[in-house]
Design a protein around this motif. Structure first.
Motif, PDB file in Angstrom:
ATOM      1  N   TYR A   1       0.843  -1.079  -0.019  1.00 54.78           N
ATOM      2  CA  TYR A   1       0.051   0.077   0.111  1.00 54.78           C
ATOM      3  C   TYR A   1       0.870   1.233  -0.039  1.00 54.78           C
ATOM      4  CZ  TYR A   1      -3.765   3.210   1.217  1.00 54.78           C
ATOM      5  OH  TYR A   1      -4.686   4.583   1.321  1.00 54.78           O
ATOM      6  N   SER A   2       0.783   1.882  -1.072  1.00 55.93           N
ATOM      7  CA  SER A   2       1.565   3.280  -1.234  1.00 55.93           C
ATOM      8  C   SER A   2       0.950   4.297  -2.160  1.00 55.93           C
ATOM      9  CB  SER A   2       2.989   2.853  -1.724  1.00 55.93           C
ATOM     10  OG  SER A   2       2.925   2.392  -2.898  1.00 55.93           O
ATOM     11  N   ASP A   3       0.984   5.578  -1.779  1.00 51.82           N
ATOM     12  CA  ASP A   3       0.509   6.338  -2.650  1.00 51.82           C
ATOM     13  C   ASP A   3      -0.982   6.439  -2.903  1.00 51.82           C
ATOM     14  OD1 ASP A   3       3.050   7.801  -2.903  1.00 51.82           O
ATOM     15  OD2 ASP A   3       3.405   6.485  -4.798  1.00 51.82           O
ATOM     16  N   GLY A   4      -1.615   5.847  -1.606  1.00 52.81           N
ATOM     17  CA  GLY A   4      -2.981   5.767  -1.762  1.00 52.81           C
ATOM     18  C   GLY A   4      -3.621   4.588  -2.599  1.00 52.81           C
ATOM     19  N   ALA A   5      -2.707   3.703  -3.094  1.00 50.14           N
ATOM     20  CA  ALA A   5      -3.189   2.515  -3.776  1.00 50.14           C
ATOM     21  C   ALA A   5      -2.698   1.335  -3.157  1.00 50.14           C
ATOM     22  CB  ALA A   5      -2.886   2.789  -5.174  1.00 50.14           C
ATOM     23  N   LEU A   6      -3.759   0.390  -3.329  1.00 47.66           N
ATOM     24  CA  LEU A   6      -3.218  -0.986  -2.839  1.00 47.66           C
ATOM     25  C   LEU A   6      -2.908  -1.766  -4.262  1.00 47.66           C
ATOM     26  CD1 LEU A   6      -3.401  -3.718  -1.007  1.00 47.66           C
ATOM     27  CD2 LEU A   6      -5.791  -3.795  -1.876  1.00 47.66           C
ATOM     28  N   THR A   7      -1.568  -2.521  -4.118  1.00 49.26           N
ATOM     29  CA  THR A   7      -0.994  -3.292  -4.980  1.00 49.26           C
ATOM     30  C   THR A   7      -0.918  -4.825  -4.667  1.00 49.26           C
ATOM     31  OG1 THR A   7       0.057  -1.349  -6.024  1.00 49.26           O
ATOM     32  CG2 THR A   7       0.760  -3.636  -6.457  1.00 49.26           C
ATOM     33  N   LEU A   8      -1.382  -5.767  -5.449  1.00 45.52           N
ATOM     34  CA  LEU A   8      -1.321  -7.147  -5.221  1.00 45.52           C
ATOM     35  C   LEU A   8      -0.413  -7.774  -6.426  1.00 45.52           C
ATOM     36  CD1 LEU A   8      -4.989  -8.048  -4.586  1.00 45.52           C
ATOM     37  CD2 LEU A   8      -3.098  -7.430  -2.795  1.00 45.52           C
ATOM     38  N   SER A   9       0.531  -8.627  -5.838  1.00 45.00           N
ATOM     39  CA  SER A   9       1.564  -9.338  -7.017  1.00 45.00           C
ATOM     40  C   SER A   9       1.592 -10.912  -6.676  1.00 45.00           C
ATOM     41  CB  SER A   9       2.892  -8.659  -6.973  1.00 45.00           C
ATOM     42  OG  SER A   9       3.509  -8.665  -5.922  1.00 45.00           O
ATOM     43  N   PHE A  10       1.539 -11.736  -7.544  1.00 38.68           N
ATOM     44  CA  PHE A  10       1.874 -13.027  -7.277  1.00 38.68           C
ATOM     45  C   PHE A  10       2.382 -13.729  -8.667  1.00 38.68           C
ATOM     46  CE2 PHE A  10      -2.286 -12.133  -8.562  1.00 38.68           C
ATOM     47  CZ  PHE A  10      -2.601 -13.028  -9.471  1.00 38.68           C
ATOM     48  N   VAL A  11       2.935 -15.054  -8.414  1.00 43.08           N
ATOM     49  CA  VAL A  11       3.384 -15.821  -9.373  1.00 43.08           C
ATOM     50  C   VAL A  11       2.766 -17.169  -9.368  1.00 43.08           C
ATOM     51  CG1 VAL A  11       5.543 -16.916 -10.218  1.00 43.08           C
ATOM     52  CG2 VAL A  11       5.617 -14.799  -9.076  1.00 43.08           C
ATOM     53  N   GLN A  12       2.345 -17.851 -10.452  1.00 46.24           N
ATOM     54  CA  GLN A  12       1.823 -18.885 -10.646  1.00 46.24           C
ATOM     55  C   GLN A  12       2.698 -19.780 -11.795  1.00 46.24           C
ATOM     56  OE1 GLN A  12      -2.673 -19.154 -10.609  1.00 46.24           O
ATOM     57  NE2 GLN A  12      -2.293 -17.231 -11.518  1.00 46.24           N
ATOM     58  N   LYS A  13       2.810 -21.217 -11.487  1.00 46.29           N
ATOM     59  CA  LYS A  13       3.422 -22.079 -12.272  1.00 46.29           C
ATOM     60  C   LYS A  13       2.508 -23.069 -12.904  1.00 46.29           C
ATOM     61  CE  LYS A  13       7.657 -21.568  -9.773  1.00 46.29           C
ATOM     62  NZ  LYS A  13       8.895 -22.168  -9.060  1.00 46.29           N
ATOM     63  N   PRO A  14       2.807 -23.658 -14.175  1.00 52.74           N
ATOM     64  CA  PRO A  14       1.709 -24.590 -14.669  1.00 52.74           C
ATOM     65  C   PRO A  14       1.952 -25.771 -13.774  1.00 52.74           C
ATOM     66  CG  PRO A  14       3.300 -23.807 -16.350  1.00 52.74           C
ATOM     67  CD  PRO A  14       3.487 -23.222 -15.077  1.00 52.74           C
TER      68      PRO A  14
END
Length: 224
Positions: free
Chosen positions: A125-138
């Motif tokens: 959470y920065s500059d008033g915005a929520l950010t989500l990140s993730f990695v998926q594998k086959p």
């Protein structure tokens, strides 16, 4: 492009974060539009042998939605989300999105590629915005041969994932060196016009779901 194969797609917003979120009834044609907006980035990574290794997603949410998450999860009321609070957000989102494949859809020559859920979902959470990140594998070895289509979209149409620039959908790794790529941005007005007779309230309330969200979603097409 005509609607043909109706597939299972529950019209429920899966990004259900505590009291900010609620289950949605099946929308009518007039209500089938996004309420949450996300600037998204996607990257597919291959190995030197020409196999898909993993895919990365990064989602930055609009300030209105982000502020509602802050309101619910800022337990110490310091007007930000500290690491323990971000961990709680990530845990809830991960549990909710699992049943919808984390909005990430991949097909190779028309056959769906099954992905394992991410080991970790990161929240910031920065500059008033929520950010989500993730990695998926086959889940299985996945050779890159033929037409590969990458799409990231919400089947309920409640959340709009927008790739602002074509470069926000990219492929990296030696396995993609022999492949061509293009970003496809369907014209939603044309699709609506072509299928107007089908887009009734009964169409959107069909318990079997609809593939309309897939038709209008931006996608990355790769030919190897």
């Amino acid at each position: 492009m005509k609607l043909q194969n109706v597939k299972q797609a529950e019209v429920t917003w899966v990004l259900a974060i505590a009291s900010t979120l609620c289950a949605l009834a099946a929308p009518s044609a007039a209500l089938a539009h996004p309420h949450i907006f996300v600037d998204a980035k996607f990257e597919a990574i291959s190995d030197a042998s020409g196999n898909l290794m993993e895919v990365h997603d990064i989602w930055r949410f609009d300030e209105v939605f982000s502020s509602s998450v802050l309101l619910d999860y800022d337990k110490n009321q310091n007007n930000t989300l500290d690491p323990p609070e971000l961990k709680a957000v990530a845990k809830t989102v991960k549990q909710s999105l699992a049943q919808y494949n984390f909005y990430t859809n991949i097909t190779i020559n028309g056959k769906a590629v099954t992905l394992d859920p991410p080991d970790v979902l990161h929240a910031d959470y920065s500059d008033g915005a929520l950010t989500l990140s993730f990695v998926q594998k086959p889940k299985q070895p996945t050779p890159l041969k033929g037409l590969i289509i990458f799409g990231v979209y919400d089947p309920s149409l409640y959340t709009a994932l927008d790739f602002v620039d074509d470069k926000d959908l990219k492929v990296t790794g030696q396995g993609f060196n022999r492949c061509s790529r293009k970003v496809v941005r369907p014209n939603s007005k044309e699709i609506l016009a072509e299928n107007q007779a089908m887009l009734t309230s009964l169409f959107f309330s069909d318990p079997k779901g609809t593939d309309y969200s897939q038709l209008v979603a931006t996608r990355l097409e790769v030919r190897c």
